[in-house]
Every structure is written in C-alpha cells, then in structure tokens.
Design a protein around this motif. Structure first.
Motif, PDB file in Angstrom:
ATOM      1  N   TRP A  86       0.839  -1.210   0.000  1.00  0.00           N
ATOM      2  CA  TRP A  86       0.000   0.000   0.000  1.00  0.00           C
ATOM      3  C   TRP A  86       0.868   1.252   0.000  1.00  0.00           C
ATOM      4  O   TRP A  86       0.627   2.202  -0.761  1.00  0.00           O
ATOM      5  CB  TRP A  86      -0.907  -0.044   1.225  1.00  0.00           C
ATOM      6  N   SER A  87       1.891   1.269   0.848  1.00  0.00           N
ATOM      7  CA  SER A  87       2.779   2.427   0.925  1.00  0.00           C
ATOM      8  C   SER A  87       3.559   2.625  -0.373  1.00  0.00           C
ATOM      9  O   SER A  87       3.741   3.764  -0.831  1.00  0.00           O
ATOM     10  CB  SER A  87       3.751   2.266   2.097  1.00  0.00           C
ATOM     11  N   LEU A  88       4.011   1.524  -0.968  1.00  0.00           N
ATOM     12  CA  LEU A  88       4.721   1.630  -2.244  1.00  0.00           C
ATOM     13  C   LEU A  88       3.795   2.139  -3.350  1.00  0.00           C
ATOM     14  O   LEU A  88       4.212   2.937  -4.198  1.00  0.00           O
ATOM     15  CB  LEU A  88       5.306   0.266  -2.631  1.00  0.00           C
ATOM     16  N   TRP A  89       2.562   1.687  -3.332  1.00  0.00           N
ATOM     17  CA  TRP A  89       1.587   2.167  -4.306  1.00  0.00           C
ATOM     18  C   TRP A  89       1.364   3.673  -4.141  1.00  0.00           C
ATOM     19  O   TRP A  89       1.314   4.416  -5.121  1.00  0.00           O
ATOM     20  CB  TRP A  89       0.275   1.406  -4.139  1.00  0.00           C
ATOM     21  N   ASP A  90       1.229   4.124  -2.890  1.00  0.00           N
ATOM     22  CA  ASP A  90       1.052   5.551  -2.630  1.00  0.00           C
ATOM     23  C   ASP A  90       2.256   6.358  -3.104  1.00  0.00           C
ATOM     24  O   ASP A  90       2.116   7.477  -3.615  1.00  0.00           O
ATOM     25  CB  ASP A  90       0.845   5.800  -1.126  1.00  0.00           C
ATOM     26  N   ALA A  91       3.448   5.780  -2.938  1.00  0.00           N
ATOM     27  CA  ALA A  91       4.665   6.493  -3.321  1.00  0.00           C
ATOM     28  C   ALA A  91       4.726   6.739  -4.824  1.00  0.00           C
ATOM     29  O   ALA A  91       5.162   7.801  -5.273  1.00  0.00           O
ATOM     30  CB  ALA A  91       5.895   5.703  -2.867  1.00  0.00           C
ATOM     31  N   PHE A  92       4.278   5.758  -5.603  1.00  0.00           N
ATOM     32  CA  PHE A  92       4.394   5.874  -7.058  1.00  0.00           C
ATOM     33  C   PHE A  92       3.141   6.440  -7.720  1.00  0.00           C
ATOM     34  O   PHE A  92       3.150   6.753  -8.905  1.00  0.00           O
ATOM     35  CB  PHE A  92       4.698   4.504  -7.669  1.00  0.00           C
ATOM     36  N   ASN A  93       2.049   6.588  -6.959  1.00  0.00           N
ATOM     37  CA  ASN A  93       0.806   7.081  -7.538  1.00  0.00           C
ATOM     38  C   ASN A  93       0.257   8.279  -6.788  1.00  0.00           C
ATOM     39  O   ASN A  93      -0.931   8.591  -6.890  1.00  0.00           O
ATOM     40  CB  ASN A  93      -0.257   5.975  -7.540  1.00  0.00           C
ATOM     41  N   ASP A  94       1.116   8.948  -6.026  1.00  0.00           N
ATOM     42  CA  ASP A  94       0.682  10.110  -5.251  1.00  0.00           C
ATOM     43  C   ASP A  94       0.576  11.319  -6.166  1.00  0.00           C
ATOM     44  O   ASP A  94       1.456  11.567  -6.990  1.00  0.00           O
ATOM     45  CB  ASP A  94       1.678  10.393  -4.121  1.00  0.00           C
ATOM     46  N   GLY A  95      -0.486  12.086  -5.983  1.00  0.00           N
ATOM     47  CA  GLY A  95      -0.688  13.260  -6.822  1.00  0.00           C
ATOM     48  C   GLY A  95       0.114  14.476  -6.380  1.00  0.00           C
ATOM     49  O   GLY A  95      -0.018  15.538  -6.965  1.00  0.00           O
ATOM     50  N   GLY A  96       0.920  14.325  -5.363  1.00  0.00           N
ATOM     51  CA  GLY A  96       1.716  15.465  -4.886  1.00  0.00           C
ATOM     52  C   GLY A  96       1.480  15.703  -3.419  1.00  0.00           C
ATOM     53  O   GLY A  96       0.352  15.715  -2.945  1.00  0.00           O
ATOM     54  N   GLU A  97       2.573  15.908  -2.676  1.00  0.00           N
ATOM     55  CA  GLU A  97       2.434  16.043  -1.238  1.00  0.00           C
ATOM     56  C   GLU A  97       1.746  17.324  -0.813  1.00  0.00           C
ATOM     57  O   GLU A  97       1.289  17.456   0.307  1.00  0.00           O
ATOM     58  CB  GLU A  97       3.803  15.961  -0.552  1.00  0.00           C
ATOM     59  N   SER A  98       1.662  18.318  -1.729  1.00  0.00           N
ATOM     60  CA  SER A  98       1.024  19.582  -1.376  1.00  0.00           C
ATOM     61  C   SER A  98      -0.491  19.443  -1.235  1.00  0.00           C
ATOM     62  O   SER A  98      -1.128  20.267  -0.579  1.00  0.00           O
ATOM     63  CB  SER A  98       1.340  20.643  -2.432  1.00  0.00           C
ATOM     64  N   GLU A  99      -1.088  18.418  -1.865  1.00  0.00           N
ATOM     65  CA  GLU A  99      -2.535  18.262  -1.815  1.00  0.00           C
ATOM     66  C   GLU A  99      -3.014  17.985  -0.397  1.00  0.00           C
ATOM     67  O   GLU A  99      -4.003  18.561   0.065  1.00  0.00           O
ATOM     68  CB  GLU A  99      -2.970  17.120  -2.743  1.00  0.00           C
TER      69      GLU A  99
END
Length: 231
Positions: A86-99
């Motif tokens: 799950w964490s790896l998926w979030d890392a590669f599919n995150d829309g940007g930490e500013s959101e």
C-alpha cells in the motif's frame, strides 16, 4: 525478555516515525502550532497519540488471548506485507504532497473562521477571569485549543494505517517495547511538526517517506513470515 522488549521497541519506533511523518495529523499539528500556543497544540496532539498508542497495543496484546497465536501471527504477517505494498503504491501514484497539506489547511481555516465569528460577541472578558485562567495550569490544558488538537489528532488517527500496524505489531512483539517505541516515535514526530511548522511540513518528500515505510513494512512482513510461532 530484554531482547524481546528491545526488538519490539526498535520496530515500533521505526514504524511510527515513517508512518507519522507527512501524515495528515503531522500537517495538522504543524499548521495549528502556527496559529495557537505551541505548548497547547503539542500537549493536545501528543496526549491523543499516546492514548491511541496504548489502546492499539492493548488490542494487539489481547488478540492472541482471544484467537490462536498462530492465526494472529499469520494476520500480522499479511498486515505488514499489505501495508508495505500500500505504501509503495502511494509512493508511485501520489498526486503530490502539497494536496494533503492544502486539504488539512483548508479544514483548519474553515474552523478558524467559524470560531472567529462565534467569538465576536464574546470578546468582553473580565481581567480577573483572564488572570485566573492564566494562573490555572489545569484550565489551560482543558482549553478549546487543547481539546481541538486532541480531537483532531485522535479521530484522525482512528482506523489509520499506523494504528492497525501498531495493533498487529503488539500481537507479535513484546507489548511494553511496542508502547515505548510508539510513544517515543510519536513524541519525536509531533515535536518536530510543532516546532518546525509549515516550513518543515512543506519540505518533506512524501514519496521518499512512503517508499521507506513500504520497504520497512515488507521487511517486517518477511521477517514475521520466516519466524517461528511460539506456542
């Protein structure tokens, strides 16, 4: 005994730090600390996280007494591996930490505006009452700011990945070590958020944190899979 406590402590500390840095509650603490007294924000957030950690460990500690230790061990292994992916998926599919930072800030802005509207008619406070409130240590830590910080953090963490991971870790490791490591990790992250403020929160790369957390969870899962279950 000492070895198992140290192992639970180190696992819990590493997991907590990597799970909480860049989390919504981390951003919330950072933003609230810029608008309210830091001591109240820090005490409110940290109190909520300590209570949540203890409750999670108690659930994890009780699980093997209600369910077969073999099954709790297997569930813990699957939790670690699942959270890692799950964490790896979030890392590669995150829309940007500013959101996430913008979302938390928008919510707190809405609350702040509502509080200001509600307090326009209540600004006339006697000097004696203000002095009494400043003198009372208990009243300060039961203030609306403290309660707001506590409630936002507590309910923000409820059902979160870090809480479920703590439950799983406590079911498989020494609960004392898990509690101590979790509390220390929460204290480090919350203090950094409160003292660093938004500048620290905006400089954190969620991708790196998510990658590190994912790898750590997978390592824990593999270690749990390879370890033997004590009867």
């Amino acid at each position: 005994m000492a070895t198992s406590i140290i192992q639970g402590f180190t696992k819990s500390l590493a997991m907590t730090v990597l799970s909480e840095i860049g989390d919504k509650t981390f951003f919330a603490a950072a933003i609230m600390a810029m608008r309210h007294p830091r001591r109240l924000v820090l005490s409110g957030c940290l109190s909520a996280l300590i209570v949540m950690t203890i409750l999670s460990v108690l659930v994890g500690w009780a699980a093997p007494n209600l369910i077969s230790r073999k099954w709790t061990h297997h569930v813990t292994t699957l939790l670690f591996l699942g959270f890692g992916l799950w964490s790896l998926w979030d890392a590669f599919n995150d829309g940007g930490e500013s959101e996430e930072l913008a979302e938390v800030e928008a919510r707190l802005d809405a609350d702040l505006k509502a509080n200001r509207k509600g307090s326009k008619d209540g600004n006339k406070v006697d000097d004696d009452d203000v002095k009494k409130q400043n003198r009372s240590f208990l009243l300060q830590f039961l203030s609306p700011i403290y309660l707001k910080a506590f409630s936002i953090t507590f309910f923000g963490e409820w059902g979160d990945k870090s809480q479920l991971a703590t439950i799983g870790l406590a079911a498989d490791e020494d609960p004392i070590g898990v509690v101590l490591g979790g509390i220390l990790g929460q204290a480090l992250c919350t203090t950094a958020a409160v003292l660093g403020g938004r500048s620290l929160a905006s400089q954190i790369s969620e991708k790196i944190v998510a990658l590190s957390g994912g790898i750590l969870f997978i390592v824990f899962g593999i270690q749990s899979f390879l370890s033997t279950v004590e009867p």
